[in-house]
Design an enzyme around this catalytic site. Structure first.
Site, short mmCIF file in Angstrom:
data_model
loop_
_atom_site.label_atom_id
_atom_site.label_comp_id
_atom_site.label_asym_id
_atom_site.label_seq_id
_atom_site.Cartn_x
_atom_site.Cartn_y
_atom_site.Cartn_z
N PRO A 117 0.69 -1.20 -0.05
CA PRO A 117 0.07 0.00 -0.15
C PRO A 117 0.86 1.29 -0.31
O PRO A 117 1.87 1.50 0.79
CB PRO A 117 -0.85 -0.20 1.16
CG PRO A 117 -0.92 -1.58 1.46
CD PRO A 117 0.40 -2.19 1.18
N CYS A 118 0.52 2.26 -0.64
CA CYS A 118 1.10 3.57 -1.00
C CYS A 118 0.74 4.72 -0.09
O CYS A 118 1.35 5.82 0.31
CB CYS A 118 1.01 3.90 -2.46
SG CYS A 118 -0.61 4.30 -3.06
N PRO A 119 -0.54 4.72 0.45
CA PRO A 119 -1.15 5.67 1.42
C PRO A 119 -0.17 6.28 2.25
O PRO A 119 -0.01 7.53 2.58
CB PRO A 119 -2.35 5.27 2.15
CG PRO A 119 -2.95 4.47 0.78
CD PRO A 119 -1.73 3.52 0.27
N PHE A 123 3.03 6.87 2.20
CA PHE A 123 3.94 7.41 1.72
C PHE A 123 3.59 8.69 0.74
O PHE A 123 4.45 9.43 0.22
CB PHE A 123 5.17 6.68 1.20
CG PHE A 123 5.40 5.50 1.96
CD1 PHE A 123 6.13 5.77 3.23
CD2 PHE A 123 5.26 4.19 1.80
CE1 PHE A 123 6.66 4.64 3.89
CE2 PHE A 123 5.33 3.13 2.77
CZ PHE A 123 6.20 3.33 3.67
#
Length: 419
Positions: free
Chosen positions: A82-84, A86
């Site tokens: 998951p990217c949220p 960063f």
């Protein structure tokens, strides 16, 4: 370890709708397992590749899969966690964001012992804010016997008609990494107009060719959003303004291409098929179908890793594992955070003066204090008052696999709430 003379085996975590999986398949990898949480993405994977073993559930739940079952038998561990935690569009909570699985993924390397690791995330992880986090990743991989390297890779360098920068982590044992070479750019990608003209004119829209000629640039980065997001559109207000300047209405996604006599104030909307084309899927090498309703399809597409980029990286990894390239004379790891390194190497309390002396370049006390404050967002740091004040580095705050971690409870609550 896997057999480099035969088919290279891959286990893929957080597989999404299959962008990375398809690219790795085209690079010659064979999937032993794919793990994904989202219902629609799992259906997409199974629909397109019935032979793949796809497991649905929380990738960090040992009841879903056991990484130890794949120990010493995997050539590549890959995924897009998951990217949220960063992304610059969010709060950049990093290790304290309960969605963060990057540190957890690194711990699986010590269990599975793959010959290579490929992880991708948003470029926000490349900011100074996360220098300590990146250094922790490199140091932890070194403890497992791996050498690693980060690099920002733009999708447009691999024939994808959008910029889409992603931070890529590659890790291998040092003898293998010496043979790894980052993929070289393949030339200018098509413009949005060139890429979408066949789809935009599919229903006979009379303005399609003129519209395509006016668009002489690649697309803004496609944004997929999440289940908390209101619907399918082409991103935040700033992104929509960029789309409008190109002649695209980004406020929603269309069901069909324009019909012959349609006239638009701003421009036509894109369909899911058009967005997929801008992500690198096509009707030939990267043909793919997506399950679910329009919003679900758009999210799968928008959150995916472009298949051509995954293929390019997969080929480079395969070449390294097969030692079919010319090795570099010397591999030198880049140091991302010397302050983190100084704290870690001391292993006990260390003053600002001592940290400054350990650095290879001068840094003023207030700069050191700021950098330590940044580190404290992702790591437990103990402060010892007195003269002089001293600091001791503790563990990273990120989830790394604890069975009683609050992320499990919150994930269960959020999954039930949004399902």
């Amino acid at each position: 370890m896997g057999d480099t003379k035969g088919t290279l085996k891959v286990v893929e975590i957080c597989a999404g709708a299959g962008g990375q999986a398809l690219g790795l398949e085209r690079a010659g990898f064979e999937h032993d397992l794919l793990i994904e949480l989202d219902d629609d993405a799992v259906t997409t994977l199974r629909w397109n590749r019935p032979a793949w073993r796809v497991t649905q559930g929380d990738v960090a739940d040992r009841n879903v899969w056991a990484p130890s079952d794949y120990a010493e038998g995997v050539d590549l561990l890959a995924g897009g966690v998951p990217c949220p935690p960063f992304t610059t569009a969010g709060q950049q909570l990093g290790a304290t964001d309960e969605r963060d699985l990057f540190a957890w993924a690194i711990e699986q390397v010590g269990i599975i012992r793959p010959r290579a690791l490929l992880l991708e995330n948003v470029r926000g992880l490349n900011q100074p804010r996360f220098a300590g986090y990146r250094q922790h990743v490199l140091d932890r991989l070194r403890e497992f016997g791996y050498a690693a390297e980060w690099r920002l890779v733009n999708a447009c360098d691999h024939s994808v008609p959008q910029l889409r920068p992603r931070l890529i982590l590659i890790a291998m044992q040092p003898d293998d990494l010496a043979y790894f070479h980052w993929p070289t750019p393949v030339g200018n990608p098509p413009t949005v107009g060139q890429a979408l003209l066949p789809l935009m004119s599919a229903n006979g829209w009379e303005g399609a060719e003129a519209w395509a000629r006016r668009i002489t640039s690649i697309a803004p980065t496609i944004v997929g959003g999440s289940k908390k997001h209101g619907g399918a559109d082409l991103g935040p207000t700033r992104a929509k303004a960029k789309w409008a300047a190109m002649g695209v209405n980004g406020w929603s996604v269309a069901d069909t291409a324009p019909f012959p006599d349609e006239i638009f104030e701003v421009g036509p909307k894109l369909t899911c098929d058009m967005v997929a084309r801008l992500q690198g899927w096509d009707d030939e090498e990267f043909r793919w179908e997506f399950s679910g309703k329009k919003t679900a399809r758009y999210r799968q597409i928008g959150n995916a890793f472009p298949p051509p980029v995954a293929k390019a990286l997969g080929l480079a990894i395969a070449d390294a594992l097969n030692k079919s390239t010319i090795p570099t004379e010397r591999y030198q790891e880049v140091e991302h955070d010397p302050i983190y390194r100084a704290l870690r190497e001391r292993g006990d309390f260390i003053s600002l003066d001592e940290i400054a002396r350990a650095l290879k370049f001068p840094m003023k006390p207030h700069e050191l204090e700021y950098r330590i404050e940044l580190l404290s967002r992702d790591f437990h740091i103990e402060l010892r008052s007195g003269s002089p004040i001293a600091y001791r580095l503790g563990t990273i705050k990120a989830f790394r696999g604890k069975a009683d971690h609050t992320r499990h409870r919150n994930l269960h609550h959020e999954t039930n709430r949004t399902s």
